[in-house]
Design a protein around this motif. Structure first.
Motif, PDB file in Angstrom:
ATOM      1  N   ARG A   4      13.260 -11.004 -17.296  1.00  0.00           N
ATOM      2  CA  ARG A   4      11.799 -10.996 -17.379  1.00  0.00           C
ATOM      3  C   ARG A   4      11.311 -11.749 -18.620  1.00  0.00           C
ATOM      4  O   ARG A   4      10.360 -12.535 -18.540  1.00  0.00           O
ATOM      5  N   SER A   5      11.962 -11.477 -19.774  1.00  0.00           N
ATOM      6  CA  SER A   5      11.520 -12.149 -21.007  1.00  0.00           C
ATOM      7  C   SER A   5      11.800 -13.652 -20.941  1.00  0.00           C
ATOM      8  O   SER A   5      11.041 -14.460 -21.474  1.00  0.00           O
ATOM      9  N   PHE A   6      12.899 -14.031 -20.257  1.00  0.00           N
ATOM     10  CA  PHE A   6      13.189 -15.470 -20.105  1.00  0.00           C
ATOM     11  C   PHE A   6      12.096 -16.128 -19.258  1.00  0.00           C
ATOM     12  O   PHE A   6      11.614 -17.216 -19.590  1.00  0.00           O
ATOM     13  N   THR A   7      11.715 -15.431 -18.175  1.00  0.00           N
ATOM     14  CA  THR A   7      10.665 -15.978 -17.298  1.00  0.00           C
ATOM     15  C   THR A   7       9.349 -16.132 -18.073  1.00  0.00           C
ATOM     16  O   THR A   7       8.640 -17.135 -17.938  1.00  0.00           O
ATOM     17  N   HIS A   8       9.048 -15.122 -18.919  1.00  0.00           N
ATOM     18  CA  HIS A   8       7.824 -15.189 -19.730  1.00  0.00           C
ATOM     19  C   HIS A   8       7.885 -16.355 -20.719  1.00  0.00           C
ATOM     20  O   HIS A   8       6.908 -17.099 -20.887  1.00  0.00           O
ATOM     21  N   TRP A   9       9.055 -16.511 -21.372  1.00  0.00           N
ATOM     22  CA  TRP A   9       9.245 -17.608 -22.335  1.00  0.00           C
ATOM     23  C   TRP A   9       9.074 -18.960 -21.640  1.00  0.00           C
ATOM     24  O   TRP A   9       8.427 -19.870 -22.161  1.00  0.00           O
ATOM     25  N   LEU A  10       9.662 -19.056 -20.427  1.00  0.00           N
ATOM     26  CA  LEU A  10       9.572 -20.304 -19.663  1.00  0.00           C
ATOM     27  C   LEU A  10       8.113 -20.596 -19.279  1.00  0.00           C
ATOM     28  O   LEU A  10       7.641 -21.732 -19.387  1.00  0.00           O
ATOM     29  N   TYR A  11       7.396 -19.535 -18.875  1.00  0.00           N
ATOM     30  CA  TYR A  11       5.984 -19.696 -18.526  1.00  0.00           C
ATOM     31  C   TYR A  11       5.185 -20.168 -19.745  1.00  0.00           C
ATOM     32  O   TYR A  11       4.350 -21.066 -19.642  1.00  0.00           O
ATOM     33  N   ARG A  12       5.445 -19.543 -20.909  1.00  0.00           N
ATOM     34  CA  ARG A  12       4.743 -19.911 -22.149  1.00  0.00           C
ATOM     35  C   ARG A  12       5.046 -21.359 -22.541  1.00  0.00           C
ATOM     36  O   ARG A  12       4.192 -22.071 -23.056  1.00  0.00           O
TER      37      ARG A  12
END
Length: 461
Positions: A4-12
């Motif tokens: 989840r945090s990787f997906t958020h980082w990628l989105y950011r």
């Protein structure tokens, strides 16, 4: 890092925060951005494909990421002009960390405000009108001697030989360096440096970038040794720029440090010989491809010889200033050669422009090729046509011409480059014929290069 945090980082990464509307574009892969596409070699003489494709897709102002840094690319004449006019207020000079590794943390391009103006005034001591006036006989003597030497050979590789000629002249003016009487070859270190200058910044032994850093290290060691030697044995009279720098270093309360002085020497040596030799090589290629231009240029210079009272006297400052078509030719060469692929700045605060927000801290790249090849300003922009400059201002920069930079950071060595080009062309077209033997293909990576050389035969008339 969880999924989840990787997906958020990628989105950011793909959707950076902004107090407004960002220009359209893509941030590419995380950390790498679109660096590989930016550095991809191309043989186009048009706007680089990296920029052209994004202009077509996103418009004249777009966002990207290079070497892990968010970047706004501007091909918009109004934004470019605004960036140069607001230097020091809303924008400041900025270059990627890889650039400052190469040119030094204290290089003149990375300094701001009073310190930048102080160094600029120092350089004008070397490249100002009075100094250039005195330099003309020397430039003519070097050009005459080299052309005579080249005409005795079957052919010469033009880029390397013009670089050698200009380095000889510049190093003599700056540091009284004479390659024939030196135990170490300073120029060899610069050649290694240049080969990796505009390359992918991977600092691993064997890569072009690593060789570039090693070349800089060796050149800086030589310059430091020369400076220390000169400090130990100062001269009574100023003979070269090093003497002037030493006087500044010894003054009470001086702003100059040894590190800044050495970085300045390094940048001046590089900028004056590498860019000018590329410009001369491109100029000869344009002349060979456009015989009618060569005819007009030759007529102007033969006219100068005809008007002389003494046929054997050297070129004068007044004759140099009278070279109207030559200056048009130099401008057109600079416009089409596009030696500088990008001019970098950094936004000092959030800036609103044409409905977009440039966030504080983001880098901005002005793209000269897109400006110089704009069909709305230049009719048939890829055609080599010096006559298009007939009724134009031939000095300085404008919204539509920035081959020598713009704003307060307009290149202080511009007139020095023009003197060297004009005097060399005068010596060439009045006494010699020339033809291409092989090579001459241009590749941009993204800077201008002649990867397979450009061999030319030079023959006396």
């Amino acid at each position: 890092m969880s999924g989840r945090s990787f997906t958020h980082w990628l989105y950011r990464w793909r959707n950076p925060k902004c107090n407004g509307k960002l220009p359209p574009g893509s941030m590419g892969f995380p950390l790498l951005g679109e660096t590989l596409q930016f550095f991809a070699p191309n043989t186009s003489s048009d706007i680089p494909p990296f920029v052209r494709n994004r202009m077509d897709r996103y418009g004249p102002i777009f966002r990207t990421s290079l070497v892990g840094r968010p970047l706004i690319v501007s091909t918009d004449p109004d934004l470019n002009y605004y960036i140069f006019q607001e230097e020091g207020q809303l924008f400041q000079s900025w270059y990627p960390d890889t650039f400052t590794e190469i040119f030094g943390r204290q290089n003149v391009g990375s300094l701001h405000g009073f310190m930048y103006k102080y160094l600029k005034n120092m350089v004008l001591h070397l490249f100002g009108p009075e100094s250039l006036r005195k330099m003309i006989p020397e430039v003519e003597a070097v050009a005459t001697q080299r052309l005579r030497q080249w005409s005795s050979q079957n052919s010469v590789e033009l880029k390397d030989n013009t670089a050698s000629m200009i380095f000889h002249l510049t190093a003599k003016k700056l540091i009284s360096y004479d390659s024939e009487n030196s135990s170490e070859n300073l120029r060899e270190n610069f050649v290694a440096f240049i080969q990796g200058l505009i390359s992918f910044p991977l600092n691993v032994p064997g890569t072009a970038y690593n060789k570039c850093l090693q070349g800089r290290k060796r050149a800086m060691r030589m310059l430091k040794n020369m400076l220390q030697e000169r400090r130990a044995n100062p001269r009574k009279q100023q003979i070269d720029f090093f003497d002037f720098v030493l006087e500044e270093l010894e003054k009470d309360g001086t702003l100059l440090t040894e590190e800044i002085a050495l970085d300045l020497m390094f940048v001046l040596l590089f900028a004056s010989f590498e860019t000018t030799s590329l410009a001369i090589t491109a100029a000869i290629k344009f002349l060979l491809n456009n015989p009618h231009v060569l005819e007009e240029l030759t007529a102007e210079h033969e006219g100068i010889l005809r008007r002389r009272e003494n046929a054997h006297s050297g070129l004068t400052w007044e004759e140099y200033k009278s070279m109207t078509f030559t200056f048009q030719f130099i401008n057109e060469t600079a416009r089409l050669a596009n030696i500088v692929p990008g001019i970098f700045r950094k936004a000092l605060r959030d800036i609103q422009f044409k409905g977009y927000t440039i966030p504080a801290g983001w880098a901005v790249m002005v793209c000269p090729p897109a400006v110089h090849l704009n069909p709305e300003k230049y009719i048939d922009p890829l055609a080599f046509n010096p006559w298009r400059w007939e009724k134009s201002e031939l000095k300085g920069a404008s919204k539509h011409f920035m081959a020598f930079g713009g704003g307060m950071r307009f290149c202080v060595g511009t007139d020095f480059t023009k003197v060297q080009m004009a005097v060399f062309l005068h010596c060439l077209v009045t006494k010699y014929r020339f033809k291409a033997i092989k090579g001459g293909n241009i590749v941009r990576t993204p800077g201008l290069q002649f990867p397979d050389g450009f061999d030319v035969q030079i023959m006396e008339k």
